[in-house]
Design an enzyme around this catalytic site. Structure first.
Site, short mmCIF file in Angstrom:
data_model
loop_
_atom_site.label_atom_id
_atom_site.label_comp_id
_atom_site.label_asym_id
_atom_site.label_seq_id
_atom_site.Cartn_x
_atom_site.Cartn_y
_atom_site.Cartn_z
N ASP A 50 -47.99 3.03 7.98
CA ASP A 50 -46.64 2.36 8.18
C ASP A 50 -46.41 2.89 9.34
OD1 ASP A 50 -45.45 4.07 7.22
OD2 ASP A 50 -44.55 2.45 5.48
N SER A 51 -46.18 4.90 10.02
CA SER A 51 -45.97 5.20 10.62
C SER A 51 -46.20 4.41 12.37
CB SER A 51 -47.21 6.62 10.79
OG SER A 51 -48.16 6.35 11.30
N ASP A 89 -51.65 2.02 4.12
CA ASP A 89 -50.07 1.74 4.10
C ASP A 89 -49.81 0.84 3.20
OD1 ASP A 89 -48.25 4.03 2.92
OD2 ASP A 89 -47.98 4.16 5.29
N LYS A 118 -51.75 3.18 -0.68
CA LYS A 118 -51.14 4.50 -0.63
C LYS A 118 -48.96 3.68 -0.88
CE LYS A 118 -49.07 6.78 2.68
NZ LYS A 118 -48.36 6.70 2.86
N GLU A 120 -45.52 4.21 -1.58
CA GLU A 120 -44.65 5.51 -1.83
C GLU A 120 -43.27 5.20 -2.99
OE1 GLU A 120 -42.04 5.58 1.72
OE2 GLU A 120 -43.35 5.86 2.43
N GLU A 187 -44.80 15.07 0.38
CA GLU A 187 -44.50 15.17 2.04
C GLU A 187 -43.33 15.55 2.45
OE1 GLU A 187 -44.30 10.88 4.74
OE2 GLU A 187 -42.92 12.69 5.78
#
Ligand code: KIV
Length: 269
Positions: A50-51, A89, A118, A120, A187
């Site tokens: 999602d960057s 993501d 993925k 978080e 991270e």
């Protein structure tokens, strides 16, 4: 030497799991078919991160990223790259409850060829990870500095600086592994802490800003190739001065068009 000798064979969750302790895992982000295709023969995994909301959409953080947007880019990446393991993501707000997480993850599997998702979050997300994996979804857990938490935490903060935080991270990683995550992505974590986490897990760890002790590494392609110039954290090594090369080539094109040097007969019918 590579564990998957035939690079043309599809890399699966099993391939990646078997690499722990034998061969470093290489992951890169991609957001479209063109670059995914350029990367596919050399990397083990591609993350549709999602960057992209920052580097490609021009937003200040990743939080406004949507399922529709991520699905669009993941379809493109899957069109361009067939052999690496492709990771979707999950965007902010798409996995707040286990029901919602499963509904959205099923949508990912049905609408794209992504192999894994993925999410978080630490132990607070363990029940969601368990629910997803029980229902056939391959999950990567992302802990440490979590960009989706940036507004709540007031910035991008490196983790593992105190003994308490180290213990917290170790606990998160163990619980997520036990819940079924097949990779724990680390991270922005002090390197000694990442190393301890990596040594304490059976599943591989992938680091970004987490030192050399992880089982693998991920970087955002536009950062490492020098295209996203505003963003230059300590952990990014620039392998190419991409923005400068583009600007210089573009200037040459502009000059040649303005001066009538291009197109010549060679480029005409
Ligand atoms: O969105 C992304 O590219 C990521 C990486 C920074 C791990 O989550």
């Amino acid at each position: 030497m590579s564990i998957h000798t035939d690079k043309k064979r599809k890399i699966t969750v099993k391939t990646i799991s078997n690499m722990k302790g034998k061969e470093k895992i290489v992951m890169i982000t991609a957001y479209d078919a063109l670059f995914a295709n350029l990367f596919e023969s050399q990397v083990d995994m591609i993350l549709v991160g999602d960057s992209l909301n920052m580097s490609f959409l021009g937003k200040n953080d990743t939080l406004s990223s949507t399922m529709d947007q991520m699905i669009y880019h993941t379809k493109a990446v899957c069109n361009g790259a067939k052999t690496p393991l492709i990771v979707f993501d999950m965007p902010f707000g798409s996995y707040n409850t286990k029901e919602e997480a499963l509904k959205n993850a099923i949508r990912v599997y049905k609408e794209t060829d992504a192999d894994a998702i993925k999410i978080e979050g630490g132990k607070d997300r363990a029940e969601i990870v368990r629910h997803l994996t029980k229902n056939g979804i391959a999950v990567i857990s992302h802990i440490g500095l979590m960009p989706q938490f940036v507004r709540g935490e007031g910035g991008y903060i490196v983790r593992g600086k105190t003994k308490e935080d180290e213990e917290e991270l170790l606990k998160d990683a163990k619980i997520l592994e036990e819940a079924g995550a097949f990779i724990v992505l680390l991270e922005g974590i002090k390197k000694d802490v990442s190393k301890k986490i990596t040594q304490s897990l059976k599943v591989p760890t992938i680091g970004i800003g987490a030192g050399e002790g992880c089982d693998g590494q991920v970087l955002v392609w536009s950062d490492m190739f020098g295209f996203f110039e505003e963003f230059k954290p300590k952990f990014v090594k620039r392998y190419l001065d991409g923005a400068r090369l583009i600007r210089e080539s573009l200037q040459e094109y502009v000059n040649e068009v303005k001066s009538g040097k291009f197109p010549t007969d060679e480029y005409s019918y």
